[in-house]
Design a protein around this motif. Structure first.
Motif, mmCIF file in Angstrom:
data_model
loop_
_atom_site.group_PDB
_atom_site.id
_atom_site.type_symbol
_atom_site.label_atom_id
_atom_site.label_comp_id
_atom_site.label_asym_id
_atom_site.label_seq_id
_atom_site.Cartn_x
_atom_site.Cartn_y
_atom_site.Cartn_z
ATOM 1 N N SER A 404 0.840 -1.193 0.000
ATOM 2 C CA SER A 404 0.000 0.000 0.000
ATOM 3 C C SER A 404 0.878 1.246 0.000
ATOM 4 O O SER A 404 1.751 1.405 0.865
ATOM 5 N N LYS A 405 0.650 2.132 -0.964
ATOM 6 C CA LYS A 405 1.451 3.357 -1.037
ATOM 7 C C LYS A 405 1.162 4.257 0.164
ATOM 8 O O LYS A 405 2.076 4.905 0.702
ATOM 9 N N HIS A 406 -0.083 4.291 0.603
ATOM 10 C CA HIS A 406 -0.444 5.122 1.754
ATOM 11 C C HIS A 406 0.311 4.663 3.002
ATOM 12 O O HIS A 406 0.896 5.477 3.731
ATOM 13 N N GLU A 407 0.334 3.345 3.250
ATOM 14 C CA GLU A 407 1.031 2.822 4.423
ATOM 15 C C GLU A 407 2.535 3.014 4.293
ATOM 16 O O GLU A 407 3.223 3.318 5.273
ATOM 17 N N PHE A 456 0.634 -0.289 -6.844
ATOM 18 C CA PHE A 456 0.365 -0.454 -5.429
ATOM 19 C C PHE A 456 -1.022 -1.052 -5.220
ATOM 20 O O PHE A 456 -1.912 -0.915 -6.070
ATOM 21 N N ALA A 457 -1.197 -1.697 -4.072
ATOM 22 C CA ALA A 457 -2.519 -2.198 -3.704
ATOM 23 C C ALA A 457 -3.394 -1.028 -3.284
ATOM 24 O O ALA A 457 -2.888 -0.001 -2.793
ATOM 25 N N GLU A 458 -4.682 -1.168 -3.451
ATOM 26 C CA GLU A 458 -5.594 -0.126 -3.007
ATOM 27 C C GLU A 458 -5.601 -0.071 -1.484
ATOM 28 O O GLU A 458 -5.672 -1.097 -0.811
ATOM 29 N N SER A 459 -5.520 1.116 -0.925
ATOM 30 C CA SER A 459 -5.474 1.264 0.544
ATOM 31 C C SER A 459 -6.822 0.941 1.131
ATOM 32 O O SER A 459 -7.852 1.216 0.555
#
Length: 459
Positions: A404-407, A456-459
């Protein structure tokens, strides 16, 4: 002193030191008959094999200089290197094509029983290629004194004796490979050649390997089959900081894991410590000196090589650039933390982003602390406003893992300044191989397709 101790193990077959030395003497005799004189240079162009090991020691017996080179180099590059470093003779397995210069043929089964020669430990015995900041190769020349000091210092932290077996997982054209040969010879331990027909998961327990040098990606694969590590007592991990996940997993094994900082010019390890996730490479080993001047790591001591091959000056065939008071500047940036060295990065990798100095290695270390990031390389991308911005090339393990890009960015902002975070992420290019324990930074960057960003995976 220990003629019956096992010296080499290959595909389950053992060779003792008495037999090995007889073959070394036989090969040395053939080198002399082939026309090699003292201080002549012999290129050894092969992957790890019994023949290359015999040739390494035979060159010392014959007073020739052993010059190992990668067989993956194209023929033209090998010819250019031989010409650049004044190498007139070479040995290579029969399946490799002919090069310029005289090809040496040796019967490695032939033995001799000559009186052992007294060897001057100050004389040059080999050189190892290393790349400078501009990518052009240099050849670092070592003496037996360098190798002995390196081996004795290393075994002060990582015990090694005649009942131990060290896997030769690093190529002999890398200083880490030669270091394993020298450590084992001094300790009369056994060198175990890597079996290319089997995985490490199979070979380590089969050959009862006690010592092994790995990068973390290899360790992660071994940890999926814990029984493969049952015989291993000591792990030497290279390639930077170790992830917290691996550190935690290792606590379940009765083995000792170490990380280190070393370089070709210092005949391998300089500092060594218990493996940690803090990026600390450890305490200074005996036989080495280290200081930090204006942020730069500088080294000296008995391990420091004789110099780089200098073909332009026959009176001084090798020279090493030193400070006025005799220290070698590694061009690495480092700091001391509670008596342990932390390598911040390379001075020649640093770039400026909006007036701020960026060390890619700091960002890489932070990225590699995240689960499923097996490796990361950060580099500068041009930007009209800031001059350069950091970008990252990410290797995910296992490949199907979701990231996850957010994480990822939330984690980074807890550990590095906001302006240092990568603005673009790219997938790791396929087919990039480590040289010894190191990935070639330039090769990864140059082979990355920047038209395709990381998914990236969706957050």
């Amino acid at each position: 002193m220990h003629p019956q101790a096992i010296a080499l193990i290959h595909n389950g077959h053992a060779l003792n030191y008495q037999v090995l030395y007889a073959r070394i003497q036989g090969a040395a005799q053939q080198l002399k008959l082939a026309g090699l004189s003292p201080n002549d240079r012999l290129a050894s162009i092969s992957h790890n094999c019994i023949e290359a090991i015999i040739l390494y020691w035979a060159c010392i017996e014959a007073e020739a200089i052993f010059c190992p080179m990668s067989p993956k180099f194209p023929s033209q590059q090998l010819n250019d290197l031989c010409q650049q470093f004044s190498i007139d003779h070479y040995w290579a397995p029969s399946h490799l094509p002919n090069l310029q210069g005289k090809r040496i043929s040796i019967d490695f089964e032939q033995t001799a029983d000559n009186e052992p020669r007294v060897i001057n430990p100050q004389h040059a015995v080999n050189f190892v290629l290393t790349s400078g900041s501009n990518g052009s190769p240099k050849a670092a020349v070592h003496s037996l004194k360098n190798h002995i000091a390196s081996a004795e210092g290393a075994t002060s932290q990582i015990p090694l004796h005649s009942q131990h077996r060290w896997l030769l997982s690093l190529p002999l054209f890398h200083i880490g490979g030669l270091a394993i040969l020298n450590r084992c010879a001094i300790a009369t331990a056994a060198v175990v050649l890597q079996d290319e027909s089997n995985t490490l998961n199979v070979q380590l327990p089969r050959d009862q390997v006690s010592h092994v040098s790995l990068v973390e990606a290899q360790l992660q694969q071994l940890l999926t089959t814990p029984e493969s590590l049952q015989s291993v007592q000591y792990l030497l991990l290279g390639g930077g900081a170790i992830s917290p996940t691996s550190i935690h997993a290792l606590k379940g094994f009765s083995l000792h894991a170490f990380c280190s900082y070393g370089m070709t010019e210092m005949a391998s390890q300089i500092t060594t410590s218990v493996a940690n996730a803090d990026g600390l490479s450890g305490q200074l080993l005996p036989g080495r000196q280290l200081r930090i001047q204006q942020g730069h790591i500088q080294v000296a001591g008995d391990c420091l090589c004789l110099g780089y091959v200098n073909p332009a000056n026959k009176d001084r065939p090798w020279q090493l650039p030193l400070t006025v008071d005799g220290w070698f500047d590694t061009k690495d940036i480092g700091v001391w933390k509670n008596g342990h060295l932390q390598v911040v990065g390379r001075a020649d990798n640093m770039f400026v982003c909006g007036g701020e100095n960026i060390h890619p290695e700091e960002i890489e270390q932070a990225l590699k602390q995240l689960p499923h990031i097996a490796d990361a390389i950060v580099f500068a991308e041009p930007d009209e406003r800031f001059g350069h911005l950091p970008a990252a090339i990410i290797k995910i393990y296992p490949e199907q893992a979701a990231l996850s890009k957010h994480e990822l960015e939330a984690y980074l902002l807890q550990h590095i300044a906001r302006f240092k975070r990568p603005r673009n992420y790219y997938p790791w290019p396929r087919g990039i191989q480590a040289i010894g324990l190191k990935i070639t930074r330039a090769q990864v960057i140059n082979n990355t397709d920047r038209r395709q960003t990381l998914k990236f995976a969706e957050s």
